[in-house]
Motif scaffolding. Sequence first.
Motif, PDB file in Angstrom:
ATOM      1  N   ARG A  25     -17.775  24.588  15.253  1.00  0.00           N
ATOM      2  CA  ARG A  25     -17.452  26.311  15.754  1.00  0.00           C
ATOM      3  C   ARG A  25     -18.636  27.115  15.233  1.00  0.00           C
ATOM      4  NH1 ARG A  25     -11.063  26.866  14.009  1.00  0.00           N
ATOM      5  NH2 ARG A  25     -10.255  25.635  15.806  1.00  0.00           N
ATOM      6  N   GLN A  26     -19.094  27.013  13.992  1.00  0.00           N
ATOM      7  CA  GLN A  26     -20.287  27.792  13.577  1.00  0.00           C
ATOM      8  C   GLN A  26     -21.508  27.646  14.306  1.00  0.00           C
ATOM      9  OE1 GLN A  26     -20.635  26.340   9.347  1.00  0.00           O
ATOM     10  NE2 GLN A  26     -19.146  28.044   8.762  1.00  0.00           N
ATOM     11  N   ARG A  27     -21.901  26.333  14.752  1.00  0.00           N
ATOM     12  CA  ARG A  27     -23.231  25.969  15.243  1.00  0.00           C
ATOM     13  C   ARG A  27     -22.793  26.102  16.731  1.00  0.00           C
ATOM     14  NH1 ARG A  27     -26.684  23.600  12.397  1.00  0.00           N
ATOM     15  NH2 ARG A  27     -27.456  22.458  14.119  1.00  0.00           N
ATOM     16  N   ASN A  28     -21.642  26.065  17.459  1.00  0.00           N
ATOM     17  CA  ASN A  28     -21.532  25.971  18.806  1.00  0.00           C
ATOM     18  C   ASN A  28     -22.010  24.639  19.147  1.00  0.00           C
ATOM     19  OD1 ASN A  28     -20.478  26.868  21.301  1.00  0.00           O
ATOM     20  ND2 ASN A  28     -22.603  27.833  21.868  1.00  0.00           N
ATOM     21  N   SER A  29     -21.603  23.737  18.415  1.00  0.00           N
ATOM     22  CA  SER A  29     -22.199  22.289  18.761  1.00  0.00           C
ATOM     23  C   SER A  29     -20.978  21.464  19.293  1.00  0.00           C
ATOM     24  CB  SER A  29     -23.051  21.688  17.861  1.00  0.00           C
ATOM     25  OG  SER A  29     -21.873  21.452  16.561  1.00  0.00           O
ATOM     26  N   GLY A  30     -21.364  20.041  19.866  1.00  0.00           N
ATOM     27  CA  GLY A  30     -20.127  19.265  20.237  1.00  0.00           C
ATOM     28  C   GLY A  30     -19.484  18.872  18.923  1.00  0.00           C
ATOM     29  N   LEU A  31     -18.295  18.416  19.084  1.00  0.00           N
ATOM     30  CA  LEU A  31     -17.493  17.991  17.744  1.00  0.00           C
ATOM     31  C   LEU A  31     -18.282  16.426  17.389  1.00  0.00           C
ATOM     32  CD1 LEU A  31     -15.254  18.127  15.824  1.00  0.00           C
ATOM     33  CD2 LEU A  31     -13.924  16.808  17.402  1.00  0.00           C
ATOM     34  N   ALA A  32     -18.575  15.692  18.352  1.00  0.00           N
ATOM     35  CA  ALA A  32     -19.383  14.499  18.081  1.00  0.00           C
ATOM     36  C   ALA A  32     -20.603  14.857  16.915  1.00  0.00           C
ATOM     37  CB  ALA A  32     -19.604  13.626  19.034  1.00  0.00           C
ATOM     38  N   GLN A  33     -21.341  16.018  17.530  1.00  0.00           N
ATOM     39  CA  GLN A  33     -22.637  16.153  16.848  1.00  0.00           C
ATOM     40  C   GLN A  33     -22.264  16.661  15.417  1.00  0.00           C
ATOM     41  OE1 GLN A  33     -23.951  18.909  20.149  1.00  0.00           O
ATOM     42  NE2 GLN A  33     -26.015  18.515  19.327  1.00  0.00           N
ATOM     43  N   SER A  81     -27.831  15.989  15.920  1.00  0.00           N
ATOM     44  CA  SER A  81     -26.809  16.484  15.080  1.00  0.00           C
ATOM     45  C   SER A  81     -27.057  17.951  14.930  1.00  0.00           C
ATOM     46  CB  SER A  81     -26.460  15.996  13.853  1.00  0.00           C
ATOM     47  OG  SER A  81     -27.712  16.241  12.756  1.00  0.00           O
ATOM     48  N   VAL A  82     -28.284  18.317  15.023  1.00  0.00           N
ATOM     49  CA  VAL A  82     -28.612  19.901  14.750  1.00  0.00           C
ATOM     50  C   VAL A  82     -29.205  20.588  16.037  1.00  0.00           C
ATOM     51  CG1 VAL A  82     -29.186  19.524  12.495  1.00  0.00           C
ATOM     52  CG2 VAL A  82     -31.184  19.350  14.108  1.00  0.00           C
ATOM     53  N   LEU A  83     -29.560  19.918  17.089  1.00  0.00           N
ATOM     54  CA  LEU A  83     -30.114  20.661  18.168  1.00  0.00           C
ATOM     55  C   LEU A  83     -28.995  20.930  19.422  1.00  0.00           C
ATOM     56  CD1 LEU A  83     -33.331  18.703  18.666  1.00  0.00           C
ATOM     57  CD2 LEU A  83     -33.193  20.847  17.590  1.00  0.00           C
ATOM     58  N   ASP A  84     -29.349  21.805  20.325  1.00  0.00           N
ATOM     59  CA  ASP A  84     -28.343  21.884  21.359  1.00  0.00           C
ATOM     60  C   ASP A  84     -28.067  20.921  21.889  1.00  0.00           C
ATOM     61  OD1 ASP A  84     -27.929  22.720  24.645  1.00  0.00           O
ATOM     62  OD2 ASP A  84     -27.865  24.754  23.198  1.00  0.00           O
ATOM     63  N   ARG A  85     -26.320  20.892  22.306  1.00  0.00           N
ATOM     64  CA  ARG A  85     -25.756  19.965  22.718  1.00  0.00           C
ATOM     65  C   ARG A  85     -26.203  19.524  24.316  1.00  0.00           C
ATOM     66  NH1 ARG A  85     -19.822  21.862  23.755  1.00  0.00           N
ATOM     67  NH2 ARG A  85     -20.064  23.108  22.155  1.00  0.00           N
ATOM     68  N   ASP A  86     -27.055  20.199  24.857  1.00  0.00           N
ATOM     69  CA  ASP A  86     -27.514  19.835  26.164  1.00  0.00           C
ATOM     70  C   ASP A  86     -29.041  19.480  26.100  1.00  0.00           C
ATOM     71  OD1 ASP A  86     -25.432  20.760  27.686  1.00  0.00           O
ATOM     72  OD2 ASP A  86     -25.873  22.781  27.742  1.00  0.00           O
ATOM     73  N   ILE A 100     -26.465   1.492  15.379  1.00  0.00           N
ATOM     74  CA  ILE A 100     -25.820   2.688  14.382  1.00  0.00           C
ATOM     75  C   ILE A 100     -26.122   4.038  15.451  1.00  0.00           C
ATOM     76  CG2 ILE A 100     -26.819   1.769  12.153  1.00  0.00           C
ATOM     77  CD1 ILE A 100     -29.396   3.479  12.520  1.00  0.00           C
ATOM     78  N   LEU A 101     -26.715   3.913  16.492  1.00  0.00           N
ATOM     79  CA  LEU A 101     -26.976   5.088  17.341  1.00  0.00           C
ATOM     80  C   LEU A 101     -25.817   4.947  18.663  1.00  0.00           C
ATOM     81  CD1 LEU A 101     -30.758   5.830  17.311  1.00  0.00           C
ATOM     82  CD2 LEU A 101     -29.193   6.921  15.996  1.00  0.00           C
ATOM     83  N   PHE A 107     -22.205  10.017  23.642  1.00  0.00           N
ATOM     84  CA  PHE A 107     -21.923  11.590  23.681  1.00  0.00           C
ATOM     85  C   PHE A 107     -23.287  12.097  23.882  1.00  0.00           C
ATOM     86  CE2 PHE A 107     -18.761  10.046  20.890  1.00  0.00           C
ATOM     87  CZ  PHE A 107     -17.680  10.519  21.465  1.00  0.00           C
ATOM     88  N   ALA A 108     -24.539  12.032  23.796  1.00  0.00           N
ATOM     89  CA  ALA A 108     -25.548  12.748  23.822  1.00  0.00           C
ATOM     90  C   ALA A 108     -26.240  12.440  25.266  1.00  0.00           C
ATOM     91  CB  ALA A 108     -26.585  12.657  23.009  1.00  0.00           C
ATOM     92  N   ARG A 109     -27.055  13.371  25.915  1.00  0.00           N
ATOM     93  CA  ARG A 109     -27.826  13.276  27.129  1.00  0.00           C
ATOM     94  C   ARG A 109     -29.067  12.321  26.435  1.00  0.00           C
ATOM     95  NH1 ARG A 109     -26.607  16.731  31.405  1.00  0.00           N
ATOM     96  NH2 ARG A 109     -25.255  18.468  30.567  1.00  0.00           N
ATOM     97  N   THR A 110     -29.374  11.145  27.112  1.00  0.00           N
ATOM     98  CA  THR A 110     -30.337  10.429  26.595  1.00  0.00           C
ATOM     99  C   THR A 110     -31.172   9.909  27.686  1.00  0.00           C
ATOM    100  OG1 THR A 110     -29.159   8.297  26.729  1.00  0.00           O
ATOM    101  CG2 THR A 110     -29.128   9.756  24.655  1.00  0.00           C
ATOM    102  N   ALA A 111     -32.402   9.361  27.588  1.00  0.00           N
ATOM    103  CA  ALA A 111     -33.499   8.729  28.394  1.00  0.00           C
ATOM    104  C   ALA A 111     -34.126   7.745  27.614  1.00  0.00           C
ATOM    105  CB  ALA A 111     -34.019   9.872  29.162  1.00  0.00           C
ATOM    106  N   HIS A 112     -34.703   6.911  28.399  1.00  0.00           N
ATOM    107  CA  HIS A 112     -35.560   5.917  27.583  1.00  0.00           C
ATOM    108  C   HIS A 112     -36.978   6.354  27.454  1.00  0.00           C
ATOM    109  CE1 HIS A 112     -37.436   4.274  31.548  1.00  0.00           C
ATOM    110  NE2 HIS A 112     -36.182   4.611  31.927  1.00  0.00           N
ATOM    111  N   ALA A 113     -37.565   5.988  26.468  1.00  0.00           N
ATOM    112  CA  ALA A 113     -39.066   6.231  26.395  1.00  0.00           C
ATOM    113  C   ALA A 113     -39.936   5.784  27.832  1.00  0.00           C
ATOM    114  CB  ALA A 113     -39.577   5.581  25.148  1.00  0.00           C
TER     115      ALA A 113
END
Length: 746
Positions: A25-33, A81-86, A100-101, A107-113
């Motif tokens: 709530r404080q950070r307006n982030s996703g719960l998973a983050q 964990s600290v950046l914008d959810r989008d 571990i990831l 839950f995150a938006r990801t792309a490969h290198a």
Amino acid sequence: MAGFAVALIIIMLAAGLLAAVKVSRQRNSGLAQAIALVKLKTLFRLHLPEQSSGSPAPSPDRPVVHVYPRQSGLDAAVLWSVLDRDCLHVLHPDDQRSLILFGMRLFARTAHAGDTAAIEAALASGRAVTVPCPPDAEPGSETLAAYKALAGFARKHGAVMRAMHVRGSSLSIWSAYPRSSAPRHLLPRFRLAQSGLLDFGVISPAGNGATAPRDEDRVHDLLAEVRFASNDLDRGLFLAFRDAADRYGKAGPVLEDALGGKLSYKKMLIGARVLGVRFAAMSQPGEALGVMLPNANAAIVTFLALQSAGRVAAMLNYTAGPAALVSALSTAKIRTVLASRAFVEKAGLEAPVAAIEKAGVTIIWLEDLRESISWQEKAAAFLNWRRPLQPVKAGDPAVVLFTSGSEGTPKGVVLSHRNIHANAAQAEARIDISVEDKLFNVLPVFHCFGLTGGAILPLLYGVRLFLYPSPLHYRIIPAVAREVRPSIMFGTDTFLAGYARTAKDTDFASLRLIVAGAEAVRAETRRIYRERFDATIIEGFGMTETAPVAAVNSRSHNKDGTVGRLLPAMALRLEPVEGINDAGRLFVSGPNVMLGYMLASEPGVLQPLSDGWHDSGDIVAVDEDGYIAIRGRAKRFAKIAGEMISLGAIELMVQQLWPEDFHAAVAVTDTRKGERIVLVTTRMPALRDELREYSRRFGATDLMVPGEIVNVPEIPLLGSGKTDYVTAQKIADEWIKSHRTDRARK
């Protein structure tokens, strides 16, 4: 009992979930983050950048390209964990498969290198992107090309760039480094740092003096800036050493000297605690105590003992002579000097010691002190080695060093804990070092290059250190290097050239890097080390007042004829000098710039910098990429027939003509032209006609040809290895005076 354990686990999980909901709530982030952030803060004591919200600075309206050096598989998790959810997170190939990831990938938006289409699509839609980069401080050509490509994406989509750095993640069990270069810890402390925003659409003179830097260099500088910022500089030096012990202390002995002594971090800090108790009893908090010791383990332990006790270490130049020593003692109001009887006897320092005692200053002999220490004191030190005796602030004075006196009376330079720690961190942000390295230091610790670069820097970053007591042992040092097998060495051109003359081709075979400073490095010295020893000399520039390094070349950014680019977090400005059109007088500012001077006219009184800028007294030129070329000291310009002539440029010209010899150019008064140049040289014979003929090929004006040449068996040197221009000037003045007398008699 089992039921209690289950209940306890349930309570802990519930508490963690509630904490995550609050963070979300404080950070307006996703719960998973938020859950990931709570875990990272709990397990790795993750420290976030200082912001009013307790989190990284919010992104601007424009999309942001976040770049970070990937040091471990956890870096991506920290940033998620600290950046914008989008935010789109581009993952390293190893992170795409990491267990571990798994939660992050879920839950995150990801792309490969290498997925440039995904990067461009995200930026085009106004979303932020994170991109991992190789962790090296000295990037290769491929990495620089990748930096340029990222800058191109940012330009194309009107994005800005920010660098992030997770200090400590390289020591985790998920480290990207091999174990040989990064010791493993189960739960190391993490410290997240972030840079300012870089707008590629804005080109303005940078703080490092660059006027039109390449895009890849701007990205490189941004990563160096955040690497530096990830250090905790708000601690005294003793605590910084204790932190290093926690990180690298399991690797075994880290400090060794020519006497055969070997110390681990723990033994070093136990010894510092024992001595610190005694030093605290004989002095007042903040008092300066003189240190007159050679490069040996005892000097480092004594230095740390003074830091633990909250005292100031005044490093005395025992090669300067009795008068200069007594002057230094008076300038810093030193009542007590710490010394070694064995060293005084071996180095023949009876005259300076007599002068010190005559001045009413007490000498404490460390041998006597060591013998008087009881087992109870040793036991107490063993139990309390992690705690300093006296709390200090990072901005408090830690060291007093004395200027070389190469051009006049030495001054006391007061450096804080932060000044010294910052300079070590700045160097680490530019040059790759690791626990695999061993540094061979022959430069005396009374010289700032020898203290910060040759002792504090390696020990703060886990580099093994070998101390040798004198840089003047030209025949012995190469043989010692053959046995010690260092990978890094510091030196001056004079010392390096002397070692090369007596060394066998295999003596320096282990070296990968030589950092040279204090004086210009001759092309001949570079050639010899490159061809005979396959070792690269990189040149830097500094002064005692900047603790000492201000600029340095590196293997990735190196330009001949320059001393490199300004260190991170520093700024420069050039002020015009009459008669010089293509250079200016250098002023610098930054966290490594001294607190101020102590002057002989007002002993013990700190003369602080009025505006944070230090006048270096050097005339320099800065090219469009920020590389600094030293034209000479302001005091080392002669005014001849109305023109300003650089004595340093004359020395460079003469060295190219006679590279195997040593030279010093000075100016004397001339009734017709204002001043006249005298060359003091070891060249025999040194013919003026030969020099005049070469000067035309060199492109020099006739005014640069010395009017007189004085032959000497050797050029006078200071203990730091610099040319002693005061003595060289006296030699020239006496020679001119004697010849005038001879002419008058005739």
